[in-house]
Write an enzyme that holds these catalytic residues in place. Structure first.
Site, PDB file in Angstrom:
ATOM      1  N   GLU A   1       3.445   3.962   6.237  1.00 26.78           N
ATOM      2  CA  GLU A   1       2.196   3.239   5.976  1.00 26.78           C
ATOM      3  C   GLU A   1       1.317   4.100   5.086  1.00 26.78           C
ATOM      4  O   GLU A   1       1.366   5.341   5.171  1.00 26.78           O
ATOM      5  CB  GLU A   1       1.450   3.057   7.307  1.00 26.78           C
ATOM      6  N   ASP A   2       0.471   3.471   4.292  1.00 28.61           N
ATOM      7  CA  ASP A   2      -0.517   4.254   3.551  1.00 28.61           C
ATOM      8  C   ASP A   2      -1.666   4.673   4.462  1.00 28.61           C
ATOM      9  O   ASP A   2      -2.093   5.821   4.451  1.00 28.61           O
ATOM     10  CB  ASP A   2      -1.029   3.497   2.322  1.00 28.61           C
TER      11      ASP A   2
ATOM     12  N   GLY B   1       0.762  -1.243   0.000  1.00 34.06           N
ATOM     13  CA  GLY B   1       0.000   0.000   0.000  1.00 34.06           C
ATOM     14  C   GLY B   1       0.789   1.287   0.000  1.00 34.06           C
ATOM     15  O   GLY B   1       0.334   2.296  -0.521  1.00 34.06           O
TER      16      GLY B   1
ATOM     17  N   LYS C   1      -7.352   6.814  10.358  1.00 33.40           N
ATOM     18  CA  LYS C   1      -8.787   6.831  10.660  1.00 33.40           C
ATOM     19  C   LYS C   1      -9.078   7.174  12.119  1.00 33.40           C
ATOM     20  O   LYS C   1     -10.232   7.418  12.482  1.00 33.40           O
ATOM     21  CB  LYS C   1      -9.417   5.478  10.307  1.00 33.40           C
TER      22      LYS C   1
ATOM     23  N   ASP D   1      -5.895  -0.325  -2.266  1.00 35.08           N
ATOM     24  CA  ASP D   1      -6.565  -1.172  -3.256  1.00 35.08           C
ATOM     25  C   ASP D   1      -7.919  -1.678  -2.780  1.00 35.08           C
ATOM     26  O   ASP D   1      -8.251  -1.622  -1.587  1.00 35.08           O
ATOM     27  CB  ASP D   1      -5.705  -2.401  -3.560  1.00 35.08           C
TER      28      ASP D   1
ATOM     29  N   ASP E   1      -5.768   1.901   9.963  1.00 31.81           N
ATOM     30  CA  ASP E   1      -7.203   1.622  10.100  1.00 31.81           C
ATOM     31  C   ASP E   1      -7.435   1.097  11.522  1.00 31.81           C
ATOM     32  O   ASP E   1      -7.542   1.886  12.458  1.00 31.81           O
ATOM     33  CB  ASP E   1      -7.604   0.613   9.023  1.00 31.81           C
ATOM     34  N   SER E   2      -7.440  -0.223  11.698  1.00 37.78           N
ATOM     35  CA  SER E   2      -7.580  -0.761  13.064  1.00 37.78           C
ATOM     36  C   SER E   2      -6.303  -0.547  13.875  1.00 37.78           C
ATOM     37  O   SER E   2      -6.321  -0.611  15.100  1.00 37.78           O
ATOM     38  CB  SER E   2      -7.892  -2.257  13.011  1.00 37.78           C
ATOM     39  N   GLY E   3      -5.182  -0.344  13.160  1.00 33.77           N
ATOM     40  CA  GLY E   3      -3.897  -0.160  13.838  1.00 33.77           C
ATOM     41  C   GLY E   3      -3.173  -1.461  14.133  1.00 33.77           C
ATOM     42  O   GLY E   3      -2.053  -1.445  14.633  1.00 33.77           O
TER      43      GLY E   3
ATOM     44  N   THR F   1      -1.838  -3.751  12.151  1.00 28.15           N
ATOM     45  CA  THR F   1      -0.618  -3.946  11.365  1.00 28.15           C
ATOM     46  C   THR F   1       0.524  -3.155  11.981  1.00 28.15           C
ATOM     47  O   THR F   1       1.623  -3.673  12.215  1.00 28.15           O
ATOM     48  CB  THR F   1      -0.863  -3.488   9.912  1.00 28.15           C
TER      49      THR F   1
HETATM   50  C1  PRP Z   1      -3.670  -2.373   4.508  1.00 23.60           C
HETATM   51  C2  PRP Z   1      -2.946  -1.054   4.564  1.00 23.60           C
HETATM   52  C3  PRP Z   1      -2.291  -1.069   5.917  1.00 23.60           C
HETATM   53  C4  PRP Z   1      -3.234  -1.905   6.756  1.00 23.60           C
HETATM   54  C5  PRP Z   1      -4.049  -1.016   7.634  1.00 23.60           C
HETATM   55  O1  PRP Z   1      -2.782  -3.333   4.095  1.00 23.60           O
HETATM   56  O2  PRP Z   1      -1.998  -0.947   3.518  1.00 23.60           O
HETATM   57  O3  PRP Z   1      -1.023  -1.680   5.869  1.00 23.60           O
HETATM   58  O4  PRP Z   1      -4.100  -2.619   5.854  1.00 23.60           O
HETATM   59  O5  PRP Z   1      -5.007  -1.766   8.345  1.00 23.60           O
HETATM   60  P1  PRP Z   1      -4.984  -1.946   9.925  1.00 23.60           P
HETATM   61  O6  PRP Z   1      -4.609  -0.628  10.538  1.00 23.60           O
HETATM   62  O7  PRP Z   1      -6.412  -2.342  10.215  1.00 23.60           O
HETATM   63  O8  PRP Z   1      -4.017  -3.038  10.274  1.00 23.60           O
HETATM   64  P2  PRP Z   1      -3.231  -4.722   3.447  1.00 23.60           P
HETATM   65  O9  PRP Z   1      -3.083  -5.811   4.476  1.00 23.60           O
HETATM   66  O10 PRP Z   1      -4.574  -4.581   2.791  1.00 23.60           O
HETATM   67  O11 PRP Z   1      -2.099  -4.969   2.360  1.00 23.60           O
HETATM   68  P3  PRP Z   1      -1.595  -4.023   1.152  1.00 23.60           P
HETATM   69  O12 PRP Z   1      -0.717  -2.951   1.770  1.00 23.60           O
HETATM   70  O13 PRP Z   1      -0.803  -4.944   0.296  1.00 23.60           O
HETATM   71  O14 PRP Z   1      -2.797  -3.437   0.471  1.00 23.60           O
END
Ligand code: PRP
Length: 184
Positions: free
Chosen positions: A109-110, A54, A141, A169, A113-115, A117
């Site tokens: 990071e792009d 991302g 978010k 994506d 969201d939930s944090g 990752t």
């Molecule tokens: C997406 C995005 C972040 C993560 C955020 O990655 O790029 O890395 O989810 O979500 P979170 O805060 O809820 O953890 P994804 O796993 O979709 O992979 P990608 O980067 O290859 O799109």
């Protein structure tokens, strides 16, 4: 807000609710973030770690706005558990080749969201004994709870919508949009 580019062939016929952040707005904010990061790391080595996939568009633009020496490497992480519900477990499937011990790391990071990752990755990186871990996200978010590593550099507060483009994506589509759109 811009009018939805309904004629954009890159959208595969999907309708967008709205353009959340248009190209010019993103470009301007990335310039500002580059200046913030440049000022925050005045001396020493800096390793910018992009989390794939991302972050690839944002990272490419951002590093060209950071006016100090730096190195770039990447991480690939994978959530595992069921397909539809994140288990909260994140493992590295590509480990950066760069030695992390003693480095000032800027993790890019792009979107936060939930944090989950971010939390797991930061924990994983911390045991490699870097000098510091700074976190930068284009979009936040602000729904993440229990983030032990605050996001130091945030591009935009993100709406609670399904966002695509500028690296983000849906089923691997739309990463190449130059803007961030909210899908219907
Ligand atoms: C997406 C995005 C972040 C993560 C955020 O990655 O790029 O890395 O989810 O979500 P979170 O805060 O809820 O953890 P994804 O796993 O979709 O992979 P990608 O980067 O290859 O799109």
């Amino acid at each position: 807000m811009s009018a939805p580019p309904v004629s954009d062939p890159r959208l595969l016929g999907r309708e967008v609710l709205r353009i959340a952040f248009d190209e010019a707005t993103i470009r301007q904010r990335v310039v500002e973030m580059g200046a913030e990061i440049t000022a925050a790391y005045p001396e020493g080595d800096l390793l910018v770690l992009g989390l794939l996939k991302g972050s690839f568009v944002f990272l490419a633009d951002l590093v060209r706005q950071i006016h100090r020496p730096l190195h770039v490497d990447f991480l690939v992480a994978s959530s595992y558990g069921t397909d539809t519900v994140s288990s909260g477990n994140v493992r590295l499937v590509y480990d950066p080749e760069t030695e992390l011990a003693g480095q000032h790391i800027l993790l890019v990071e792009d979107i936060v969201d939930s944090g989950r990752t971010l939390q797991k990755l930061a924990d994983t990186l911390r045991v490699r004994n870097p000098a510091s871990i700074g976190i930068c996200a284009l979009l936040h978010k602000h729904i993440a709870e229990h983030l032990s590593h605050p996001v130091r550099f945030v591009g935009f507060d993100a709406p609670h919508e399904f966002l695509v483009g500028y690296g983000l994506d849906h089923a691997e589509n739309f990463r190449h949009l130059p803007y961030v759109a909210s899908l219907k």
